[in-house]
Scaffold this active site. Structure first.
Site, PDB file in Angstrom:
ATOM      1  CG  HIS A   1     -10.185  60.556  74.055  1.00 48.35           C
ATOM      2  ND1 HIS A   1     -10.798  60.859  75.255  1.00 48.35           N
ATOM      3  CD2 HIS A   1      -8.931  61.042  74.148  1.00 48.35           C
ATOM      4  CE1 HIS A   1      -9.936  61.483  76.038  1.00 48.35           C
ATOM      5  NE2 HIS A   1      -8.806  61.607  75.406  1.00 48.35           N
TER       6      HIS A   1
ATOM      7  CB  CYS B   1      -6.527  67.174  75.656  1.00 46.87           C
ATOM      8  SG  CYS B   1      -5.363  66.526  76.857  1.00 46.87           S
TER       9      CYS B   1
ATOM     10  CG  HIS C   1      -5.703  58.607  77.644  1.00 43.76           C
ATOM     11  ND1 HIS C   1      -4.822  59.444  78.293  1.00 43.76           N
ATOM     12  CD2 HIS C   1      -6.624  59.407  77.050  1.00 43.76           C
ATOM     13  CE1 HIS C   1      -5.207  60.704  78.112  1.00 43.76           C
ATOM     14  NE2 HIS C   1      -6.297  60.719  77.358  1.00 43.76           N
TER      15      HIS C   1
ATOM     16  CG  HIS D   1      -5.491  48.492  69.893  1.00 47.80           C
ATOM     17  ND1 HIS D   1      -5.298  47.900  71.116  1.00 47.80           N
ATOM     18  CD2 HIS D   1      -4.273  48.861  69.449  1.00 47.80           C
ATOM     19  CE1 HIS D   1      -3.999  47.906  71.400  1.00 47.80           C
ATOM     20  NE2 HIS D   1      -3.352  48.498  70.409  1.00 47.80           N
TER      21      HIS D   1
ATOM     22  CD  GLU E   1      -8.629  60.920  79.999  1.00 46.56           C
ATOM     23  OE1 GLU E   1      -9.671  60.792  79.339  1.00 46.56           O
ATOM     24  OE2 GLU E   1      -8.236  62.022  80.442  1.00 46.56           O
TER      25      GLU E   1
HETATM   26 ZN   LIG Z   1      -7.307  62.245  76.602  1.00 46.43          ZN
END
Ligand SMILES: [Zn+2]
Length: 141
Positions: A14, A23, A29, A71, A131
């Protein structure tokens, strides 16, 4: 009260636009999703007698969630997110990028998955999305 749970895992990347810190980079993750269904009574007859719900049908609905996210690269449908998507899609790799109507945080994803499951007909009472092994979000209504 009975609570049955089922779990899936998926690997997803992401991009959090506007985030300050490490991040801010595109990263991924291994998400762990635990879905709970709460019920006061069990089915009294038919093939579900003695059950809250059929684990097999829950699993097949969760498989759809897994296929939706696994994916893939998640970006928000905003200026930054669309730029990331355009850049990746300009490469010859056939990247799978999902442009979502929210910032793809653990919290927003948990709510989105809850609503997704509800719309698919699952009487979901709570979803917990991990996560990382130590960070999760629980969403329920
Ligand atoms: Zn993250």
């Amino acid at each position: 009260m009975f609570v049955i749970k089922n779990e899936i895992q998926f690997d997803t990347a992401h991009f959090l636009s506007g985030y300050e810190g490490k991040c801010a980079n595109i990263h991924g993750h291994r998400y762990r999703l635990i879905v709970s269904i709460r019920c006061e009574t069990l089915h009294k007859d038919g093939h579900l007698r003695g059950m809250v719900d059929d684990f097999g049908s829950i699993k097949s609905i969760l498989k759809e969630v897994e296929l939706f996210f696994d994916h893939k690269m998640l970006v928000e449908d905003n200026e930054d997110g669309r730029k990331v998507k355009e850049s990746l899609c300009a490469l010859p790799n056939n990247f799978a990028v999902l442009c979502l109507p929210f910032r793809p945080t653990c919290e927003e994803m948990a709510r989105y998955i809850y609503k997704m499951l509800y719309q698919k007909g699952l009487a979901v009472s709570e979803v917990e999305l991990f996560e990382t092994p130590t960070n999760s979000c629980i969403y329920f209504e």
